[in-house]
Design an enzyme around this catalytic site. Structure first.
Site, PDB file in Angstrom:
ATOM      1  N   LYS A 134      -1.842 -16.965   7.261  1.00  0.00           N
ATOM      2  CA  LYS A 134      -1.005 -16.179   8.184  1.00  0.00           C
ATOM      3  C   LYS A 134      -0.208 -17.028   9.191  1.00  0.00           C
ATOM      4  CE  LYS A 134      -2.545 -11.576   7.451  1.00  0.00           C
ATOM      5  NZ  LYS A 134      -3.828 -11.042   7.027  1.00  0.00           N
ATOM      6  N   ASP A 157     -13.580 -16.591   7.404  1.00  0.00           N
ATOM      7  CA  ASP A 157     -12.202 -16.230   7.081  1.00  0.00           C
ATOM      8  C   ASP A 157     -11.439 -16.090   8.398  1.00  0.00           C
ATOM      9  OD1 ASP A 157      -9.845 -14.946   6.538  1.00  0.00           O
ATOM     10  OD2 ASP A 157     -10.700 -13.448   5.187  1.00  0.00           O
ATOM     11  N   TYR A 166     -12.293  -7.358   5.942  1.00  0.00           N
ATOM     12  CA  TYR A 166     -11.127  -7.410   5.051  1.00  0.00           C
ATOM     13  C   TYR A 166     -10.875  -8.871   4.690  1.00  0.00           C
ATOM     14  CZ  TYR A 166      -6.461  -7.379   3.154  1.00  0.00           C
ATOM     15  OH  TYR A 166      -5.393  -7.576   2.314  1.00  0.00           O
ATOM     16  N   TYR A 182       0.832  -1.211   0.000  1.00  0.00           N
ATOM     17  CA  TYR A 182       0.000   0.000   0.000  1.00  0.00           C
ATOM     18  C   TYR A 182       0.860   1.252   0.000  1.00  0.00           C
ATOM     19  CZ  TYR A 182      -2.938  -3.756   1.648  1.00  0.00           C
ATOM     20  OH  TYR A 182      -3.558  -4.961   1.779  1.00  0.00           O
TER      21      TYR A 182
HETATM   22  C1  LIG Z   1      -4.368 -11.008   5.671  1.00  0.00           C
HETATM   23  C2  LIG Z   1      -5.738 -11.453   5.451  1.00  0.00           C
HETATM   24  C3  LIG Z   1      -6.156 -11.942   4.200  1.00  0.00           C
HETATM   25  C4  LIG Z   1      -5.237 -11.985   3.006  1.00  0.00           C
HETATM   26  O1  LIG Z   1      -4.146 -12.827   3.191  1.00  0.00           O
HETATM   27  P1  LIG Z   1      -2.827 -12.642   2.293  1.00  0.00           P
HETATM   28  O2  LIG Z   1      -1.949 -13.777   2.688  1.00  0.00           O
HETATM   29  O3  LIG Z   1      -2.269 -11.292   2.649  1.00  0.00           O
HETATM   30  O4  LIG Z   1      -3.251 -12.706   0.875  1.00  0.00           O
HETATM   31  C5  LIG Z   1      -7.463 -12.350   4.077  1.00  0.00           C
HETATM   32  N1  LIG Z   1      -8.334 -12.293   5.113  1.00  0.00           N
HETATM   33  C6  LIG Z   1      -7.955 -11.842   6.329  1.00  0.00           C
HETATM   34  C7  LIG Z   1      -8.949 -11.817   7.447  1.00  0.00           C
HETATM   35  C8  LIG Z   1      -6.666 -11.386   6.537  1.00  0.00           C
HETATM   36  O5  LIG Z   1      -6.299 -10.906   7.728  1.00  0.00           O
END
Ligand SMILES: *Cc1c(COP(=O)(O)O)cnc(C)c1O
Length: 428
Positions: free
Chosen positions: A275, A246, A149, A21
């Site tokens: 992550k 997610d 997000y 970003y």
């Molecule tokens: C970081 C994140 C993503 C995206 O993951 P990347 O490995 O950066 O592509 C998707 N959803 C959530 C909730 C996140 O924190």
């Protein structure tokens, strides 16, 4: 890198390399980190900063972890990579076994992806393909909530908060999905009423609901109550809409339970993790789903899932993920996370005395100070580094999510740096 070419490599970076970003014209400076160990990031000039970010939720065990290093070394001597089309390998199978064991009972199928965003793309594809192969191809939109997000790729971006993200920039290109108001921490009935209206009006065109359970991460660092999630689950059931959770940020203990959905005692149809999956060592994510969805997708005989990244189930990444999970489960992570929450709560509380602070909130190993206005990063970032800490605020948020192995004194350094800079901002 020696000190003598310091200016040289940093100016090369500023001139040629894009950071997240960021702009290429007069970007704010980036810190030269040359090593990391435990909770410390080491700068080129020898200074060591306490890491308050876990490299964006991922480095839960800290850095340079002997057991994780060993997993990479051993796997690299066997095979760093092999394609996953038509081939399988023990690292993928070992990891999939653990993931199926750790997650809710009905999640039986694992798709390995190479980043969180890609795992979200795969989740969305699974949901849409499920309805196509089961004869309800009209169900192809998604319902989510504001302040979410889900990643930076187009499918993920389309369900990310429209105001916080790039919707305006890519208006004609991102799919138009439905957004309910962001849920609140208070058990506010109005939240679910708006959501309920959207799902009952649109269920015949909805493939899935997608949410971050309990904690909304990059879209605002907001927490909401498990009861909202329970109601979402039952509305999805009632209206025959799949539920994608997610857990890319929340997974692997960050909120105090291994997965945040456990707090609502519900099970998703599709789960995204990433992550902290590899303990911050390598990029890897996964999308898990139930027999119902997996068999549904494959139902008409030609229902192959249309996705297959080149580095799918990379053996190095899978091996280090397995080692990271074992390390986590062998550690007293629950008491560590609970102790971090308690300490964050008591040590960040004084921030609320500042006029600039709207709210302090803590959950698990996450501490958030929400300000009334955006921070001045050009002043704040170097100031935090002077305090000996690595904290990366964004917008109106200064937040901490340290590695679980952080010691109380180290955590106090993080929180006192936050209190200090807020006092200084107050005085300005
Ligand atoms: C970081 C994140 C993503 C995206 O993951 P990347 O490995 O950066 O592509 C998707 N959803 C959530 C909730 C996140 O924190």
């Amino acid at each position: 890198m020696s000190n003598t070419d310091h200016a040289d490599w940093l100016s090369f970076d500023a001139e040629h390399i894009w950071h997240p970003y960021n702009t290429v014209i007069d970007p704010l400076p980036n810190l030269p980190v040359v090593a990391a160990e435990g909770v410390y990031l080491q700068l080129e000039d020898g200074r060591r900063l306490i890491d308050g970010m876990s490299s964006w939720w991922s480095a839960i065990h800290g850095y340079n972890v002997p057991q994780l290093n060993q997993a990479i070394i051993e796997q690299s001597q066997k095979m760093a990579h092999v394609m996953f089309g038509g081939i399988t390998h023990p690292s993928a199978v070992e990891l999939a076994r653990r993931l199926i064991d750790l997650t809710a009972e009905p999640l039986h199928h694992v798709f390995f992806a190479d980043s969180g965003s890609v795992s979200v793309e795969v989740a969305i594809k699974m949901a849409i393909q499920y309805w196509i192969t089961t004869g309800k191809g009209r169900k192809r939109r998604l319902l989510t909530v504001r302040n979410g997000y889900h990643g930076d790729t187009f499918g993920a971006m389309a369900v990310t908060d429209p105001d916080n993200s790039m919707h305006s920039l890519f208006k004609e290109i991102v799919a138009e999905h439905l957004f309910a108001p962001a849920p609140n921490c208070q058990n506010d009935q109005a939240d679910i009423t708006a959501f309920e209206r959207l799902i009952s009006n649109h269920h015949d065109e909805l493939a899935a609901v997608i949410l971050e359970p309990i904690v909304q991460g990059a879209g605002g660092m907001r927490f909401y109550c498990p009861d909202y999630l329970r109601q979402v689950r039952s509305l999805c059931d009632r209206h025959d809409v799949l539920l994608i959770l997610d857990e890319i940020a929340t997974g692997f203990g960050r909120t105090g339970t291994l997965f945040a959905y456990e707090q609502a005692d519900i099970v998703p149809d599709i789960l995204c993790i990433g992550k902290a999956l590899t303990g911050g060592y390598m990029t890897l994510a996964a999308t898990l789903t139930t027999n119902r969805v997996a068999y549904g997708v494959s139902a008409d005989g030609q229902g192959v899932l249309m996705h297959g990244p080149t580095f799918m189930a990379n053996p190095l990444a899978c091996s280090v993920a397995t080692a990271s999970i074992d390390l986590l489960l062998d550690s007293p992570w629950q008491s560590r996370v609970a102790a971090i929450e308690k300490q964050l709560q008591s040590e960040l509380a004084p921030c609320e005395q500042s006029e600039l602070v709207k709210k302090v909130r803590c959950l698990g190993a996450i501490g958030v100070v929400e300000l009334t206005q955006p921070v001045d990063m050009a002043w704040l970032q170097p100031r935090l580094v002077e305090e000996g800490v690595w904290i990366r605020p964004f917008g109106r948020l200064i937040y901490l999510m340290p590695p679980y192995i952080i010691e109380p004194e180290q955590l106090s350094q993080l929180t006192s740096a936050v209190v200090t800079v807020i006092c200084e901002m107050d005085a300005q």
